[in-house]
Design a protein around this motif. Structure first.
Motif, PDB file in Angstrom:
ATOM      1  N   LEU A 206       0.822  -1.218   0.000  1.00  0.00           N
ATOM      2  CA  LEU A 206       0.000   0.000   0.000  1.00  0.00           C
ATOM      3  C   LEU A 206       0.850   1.260   0.000  1.00  0.00           C
ATOM      4  N   TRP A 207       2.096   1.128   0.393  1.00  0.00           N
ATOM      5  CA  TRP A 207       3.044   2.245   0.313  1.00  0.00           C
ATOM      6  C   TRP A 207       4.438   1.677   0.116  1.00  0.00           C
ATOM      7  N   GLY A 208       5.360   2.513  -0.298  1.00  0.00           N
ATOM      8  CA  GLY A 208       6.750   2.102  -0.426  1.00  0.00           C
ATOM      9  C   GLY A 208       7.493   2.383   0.860  1.00  0.00           C
ATOM     10  N   GLY A 209       8.299   1.425   1.307  1.00  0.00           N
ATOM     11  CA  GLY A 209       9.019   1.583   2.557  1.00  0.00           C
ATOM     12  C   GLY A 209       8.436   0.707   3.649  1.00  0.00           C
ATOM     13  N   VAL A 210       9.061   0.778   4.827  1.00  0.00           N
ATOM     14  CA  VAL A 210       8.694  -0.088   5.943  1.00  0.00           C
ATOM     15  C   VAL A 210       8.229   0.762   7.117  1.00  0.00           C
ATOM     16  N   ALA A 211       7.030   0.488   7.603  1.00  0.00           N
ATOM     17  CA  ALA A 211       6.509   1.200   8.768  1.00  0.00           C
ATOM     18  C   ALA A 211       7.425   0.971   9.960  1.00  0.00           C
ATOM     19  N   GLY A 212       7.708   2.039  10.678  1.00  0.00           N
ATOM     20  CA  GLY A 212       8.569   1.931  11.849  1.00  0.00           C
ATOM     21  C   GLY A 212      10.038   2.051  11.529  1.00  0.00           C
ATOM     22  N   GLU A 213      10.401   1.876  10.260  1.00  0.00           N
ATOM     23  CA  GLU A 213      11.802   2.003   9.857  1.00  0.00           C
ATOM     24  C   GLU A 213      12.075   3.380   9.257  1.00  0.00           C
ATOM     25  N   SER A 214      11.009   4.097   8.903  1.00  0.00           N
ATOM     26  CA  SER A 214      11.152   5.408   8.270  1.00  0.00           C
ATOM     27  C   SER A 214      10.184   6.387   8.919  1.00  0.00           C
ATOM     28  N   GLU A 215      10.528   7.667   8.862  1.00  0.00           N
ATOM     29  CA  GLU A 215       9.595   8.695   9.299  1.00  0.00           C
ATOM     30  C   GLU A 215       8.391   8.710   8.362  1.00  0.00           C
ATOM     31  N   LEU A 216       7.276   9.207   8.880  1.00  0.00           N
ATOM     32  CA  LEU A 216       6.044   9.234   8.103  1.00  0.00           C
ATOM     33  C   LEU A 216       6.248   9.929   6.764  1.00  0.00           C
ATOM     34  N   SER A 217       6.968  11.025   6.776  1.00  0.00           N
ATOM     35  CA  SER A 217       7.154  11.821   5.558  1.00  0.00           C
ATOM     36  C   SER A 217       8.079  11.151   4.551  1.00  0.00           C
ATOM     37  N   CYS A 250      -3.347  -7.540   6.862  1.00  0.00           N
ATOM     38  CA  CYS A 250      -2.538  -8.603   7.467  1.00  0.00           C
ATOM     39  C   CYS A 250      -1.080  -8.243   7.213  1.00  0.00           C
ATOM     40  N   SER A 251      -0.412  -7.723   8.239  1.00  0.00           N
ATOM     41  CA  SER A 251       0.927  -7.166   8.037  1.00  0.00           C
ATOM     42  C   SER A 251       1.814  -7.455   9.235  1.00  0.00           C
ATOM     43  N   LYS A 252       3.080  -7.743   8.955  1.00  0.00           N
ATOM     44  CA  LYS A 252       4.067  -7.920  10.018  1.00  0.00           C
ATOM     45  C   LYS A 252       4.648  -6.555  10.366  1.00  0.00           C
ATOM     46  N   ASN A 253       4.107  -5.974  11.416  1.00  0.00           N
ATOM     47  CA  ASN A 253       4.490  -4.635  11.842  1.00  0.00           C
ATOM     48  C   ASN A 253       4.091  -4.445  13.289  1.00  0.00           C
ATOM     49  N   ASN A 254       4.578  -3.372  13.888  1.00  0.00           N
ATOM     50  CA  ASN A 254       4.023  -2.920  15.151  1.00  0.00           C
ATOM     51  C   ASN A 254       2.707  -2.218  14.860  1.00  0.00           C
ATOM     52  N   THR A 255       1.697  -2.557  15.617  1.00  0.00           N
ATOM     53  CA  THR A 255       0.360  -2.025  15.350  1.00  0.00           C
ATOM     54  C   THR A 255       0.340  -0.503  15.337  1.00  0.00           C
ATOM     55  N   CYS A 256       0.977   0.107  16.331  1.00  0.00           N
ATOM     56  CA  CYS A 256       0.912   1.567  16.439  1.00  0.00           C
ATOM     57  C   CYS A 256       1.595   2.244  15.257  1.00  0.00           C
ATOM     58  N   ASP A 257       2.720   1.667  14.781  1.00  0.00           N
ATOM     59  CA  ASP A 257       3.425   2.264  13.644  1.00  0.00           C
ATOM     60  C   ASP A 257       2.561   2.238  12.390  1.00  0.00           C
ATOM     61  N   LEU A 259      -0.784   1.792  12.146  1.00  0.00           N
ATOM     62  CA  LEU A 259      -2.017   2.577  12.273  1.00  0.00           C
ATOM     63  C   LEU A 259      -1.746   4.069  12.172  1.00  0.00           C
ATOM     64  N   GLU A 260      -0.585   4.496  12.648  1.00  0.00           N
ATOM     65  CA  GLU A 260      -0.237   5.918  12.526  1.00  0.00           C
ATOM     66  C   GLU A 260      -0.208   6.334  11.059  1.00  0.00           C
ATOM     67  N   HIS A 267      -1.550  11.240   2.248  1.00  0.00           N
ATOM     68  CA  HIS A 267      -1.911  10.682   0.945  1.00  0.00           C
ATOM     69  C   HIS A 267      -2.497   9.272   1.027  1.00  0.00           C
ATOM     70  N   MET A 268      -2.786   8.807   2.247  1.00  0.00           N
ATOM     71  CA  MET A 268      -3.480   7.524   2.363  1.00  0.00           C
ATOM     72  C   MET A 268      -4.894   7.665   1.808  1.00  0.00           C
ATOM     73  N   VAL A 269      -5.262   6.768   0.923  1.00  0.00           N
ATOM     74  CA  VAL A 269      -6.620   6.738   0.380  1.00  0.00           C
ATOM     75  C   VAL A 269      -7.514   5.866   1.257  1.00  0.00           C
ATOM     76  N   LEU A 270      -6.968   4.726   1.688  1.00  0.00           N
ATOM     77  CA  LEU A 270      -7.711   3.806   2.547  1.00  0.00           C
ATOM     78  C   LEU A 270      -7.498   4.203   4.002  1.00  0.00           C
ATOM     79  N   ARG A 271      -8.586   4.382   4.722  1.00  0.00           N
ATOM     80  CA  ARG A 271      -8.519   4.826   6.110  1.00  0.00           C
ATOM     81  C   ARG A 271      -9.047   3.729   7.042  1.00  0.00           C
ATOM     82  N   PRO A 272      -8.765   3.831   8.349  1.00  0.00           N
ATOM     83  CA  PRO A 272      -9.162   2.762   9.275  1.00  0.00           C
ATOM     84  C   PRO A 272     -10.637   2.399   9.221  1.00  0.00           C
TER      85      PRO A 272
END
Length: 553
Positions: A206-217, A250-257, A259-260, A267-272
């Motif tokens: 859904l995005w390029g990069g890894v949640a928790g490994e990079s800043e949101l921007s 279904c993703s291998k990540n920390n939930t908080c990272d 969901l943030e 630019h997220m199109v899909l929201r919670p």
């Protein structure tokens, strides 16, 4: 499955093409010269068919509509077409008295060009206007005849063969294999349970990069730049959501990272609020898919799984063969077309009989799947050709190791950071070793995915890229390290865990690997393990290439 093919076109070519795709079908064909008679007095071979493909060459049926040009009698041409369609409708309704098969009727293809050229749209009674009316009249057949569905020749032409020349205006301009493929996809929609839910990975899907490994921007997701393929992919998924498709994560990540990002990224199109179920954790994805199916009370054969990682896709295919797995290309620029190319989203209305044949998986069956799944996962990993190489870090790989140390947040037991010069200085100290682990499997080479820094008996750094979690690579790496320490005459290994906001899932790692708690210092913990006791075994699906100058494995 019995398929009948009737009509005035090349029925043999269509039958051969369908048989190539679905050899298990029983296929019967009629005589193109007597197709109307066969519909009026249906042969015995056609009575018990499940589907009847009415493969009409409309150019032969009503040549006047394709010969028409501006200046000819518009109303007479249209009336001739209407008369033929009324006769065809009556004949199909007669057929209905003897057979209840579903009918797949070819649509009249629209001409690819008009002799009036670019002014066609400016003219009254043009061939374009004629075919607009013709398509509306043809649509009345599908609406008025029970279980009659259009094989849209224009859709096939434009979607699959838009670059092919039109030699004439009949359906034969589209290769039989493409028409056959379209018909088979239509049939699949009747005999398979329609998709209800798409289960989505996050990172590099859904995005390029890894949640928790990079800043949101720093994540790659935007409507115009490098993130446009991911943005457009989300927009395509949004269309399916609006069409009634359930979406799950279904993703291998920390939930908080994760969901943030879903909540806050501009630019997220899909929201919670659009997500029916979340499984953002470090568990095996197969087990998570089973859990989602239970939560949503849907069958596995009504789920599509989308993940950029071919290893994860392969595991789901192996363990859950009923789940539809979308084969994403390596280049995210191809994600949208790959999704659009799947016919499993086509909303064909099903009869009550169809629904009875496609009941949901019972909860008992899902529970049995859960019990058996660990064996299936292990079998898959054994067939995946998993190989790890553990070696000391040299100058040629130092920059990658430093990058991994400073970017890895999630499976990182201490999250200590080093510059390259600092790390090189540390490595020059006596009894200090910087180890790296590389991994590959039949799906490709992962490169360097694990790093550990050992100072005397202390494992000061232990980290693993989240890309390879779920295969017990961390267990294999630790086992190699402990054997290495034994070879160096160390009798007790010590491990350190320093908690952070992003590495909570690693808290039980040392305990799970046979270490005992030695002391707590604030929130940090020190763990120890007697190396005279049996060392945790390397999972048997790994081939280990150890380049640490010892042979105690």
């Amino acid at each position: 499955m019995k398929i009948g093919i009737c009509g005035n076109s090349d029925l043999k070519a269509l039958a051969v093409a369908i048989d190539t795709i679905r050899s298990e079908y029983e296929i019967v064909t009629g005589d193109p010269q007597y197709w109307m008679h066969e519909l009026q007095d249906i042969p015995d071979d056609f009575v018990n068919t499940d589907f009847l493909i009415l493969a009409l060459d409309w150019m032969q049926c009503i040549p006047a509509i394709y010969d028409y040009t501006w200046g000819d009698n518009f109303n007479d041409t249209l009336q001739a077409f209407s008369k033929f369609c009324r006769s065809l409708t009556d004949t199909i309704n007669q057929l209905r008295q003897k057979s209840h098969c579903k009918i797949l009727l070819f649509t009249p293809p629209t001409p690819a060009s008009y002799p009036t050229g670019f002014i066609t749209r400016l003219l009254d009674n043009s061939q374009l206007q004629l075919f607009t009316s013709i398509q509306n009249i043809a649509n009345d057949i599908y609406k008025s005849v029970t279980d009659c569905y259009p094989v849209d020749i224009d859709l096939i032409e434009h979607s699959d063969f838009s670059a092919l020349p039109h030699e004439n205006n009949g359906h034969q301009t589209t290769p039989a294999v493409k028409i056959a493929g379209h018909c088979v996809r239509m049939i699949d929609q009747f005999i398979k349970y329609p998709l209800k839910c798409i289960i989505l990975d996050l990172d590099n899907t859904l995005w390029g990069g890894v949640a928790g490994e990079s800043e949101l921007s720093l994540l790659i997701l935007d409507p115009q730049g490098d993130g446009k393929p991911y943005f457009d992919f989300q927009k395509e998924l949004l269309k399916l959501y609006k069409q009634g498709m359930l979406l799950a994560i279904c993703s291998k990540n920390n939930t908080c990272d994760a969901l943030e990002i879903i909540e806050a990224h501009p630019h997220m199109v899909l929201r919670p609020s659009m997500i029916a179920a979340f499984r953002i954790n470090w568990d095996n994805k197969v087990l998570n898919i089973l859990s989602i199916a239970k939560e949503l009370n849907i069958g596995l054969d009504s789920i599509m799984f989308i993940d950029d990682n071919p290893s994860e896709r392969g595991l789901v295919k192996e363990a859950l063969p009923d789940v539809e797995v979308l084969e994403l290309p390596k280049d995210p620029c191809g994600y949208v077309n790959t999704l659009r190319g799947s016919s499993r989203f086509w909303p064909i209305q099903l009869t009550k009989d169809d629904l009875k044949k496609n009941s949901y998986f019972s909860m008992d069956r899902l529970r049995k799947k859960s019990r058996d799944i660990k064996t299936t996962i292990a079998d898959f990993l054994r067939k995946s050709g998993l190989s790890i190489t553990v070696s000391q870090t040299g100058s040629e790989s130092m920059s990658r190791v430093v990058q991994l140390i400073n970017k890895t947040n999630q499976f990182n037991l201490t999250t200590k950071r080093f510059t390259q010069s600092e790390l090189e200085m540390v490595c020059n100290e006596p009894h200090t070793y910087l180890l790296q682990m590389e991994m590959r499997d039949i799906f490709g080479d992962y490169g360097i995915i694990g790093v550990s820094l050992i100072r005397n008996s202390l494992i000061e750094l232990f980290l693993l890229s989240c890309r390879v979690l779920g295969k017990d690579a961390e267990v294999a790496f630790l086992s190699v390290i402990l054997h290495f320490m034994i070879d160096r005459g160390i009798s007790e290994a010590t491990g350190m865990y320093i908690p952070s906001e992003k590495n909570i899932q690693t808290a039980p790692f040392y305990s799970n690997c046979g270490f005992t708690l030695k002391e707590s210092v604030g929130k940090s913990t020190i763990w120890c393990r007697n190396l005279s006791e049996p060392i945790i075994a390397i999972p048997d699906w790994f081939h280990v290439d150890c380049k640490l100058e010892y042979n105690n494995l």
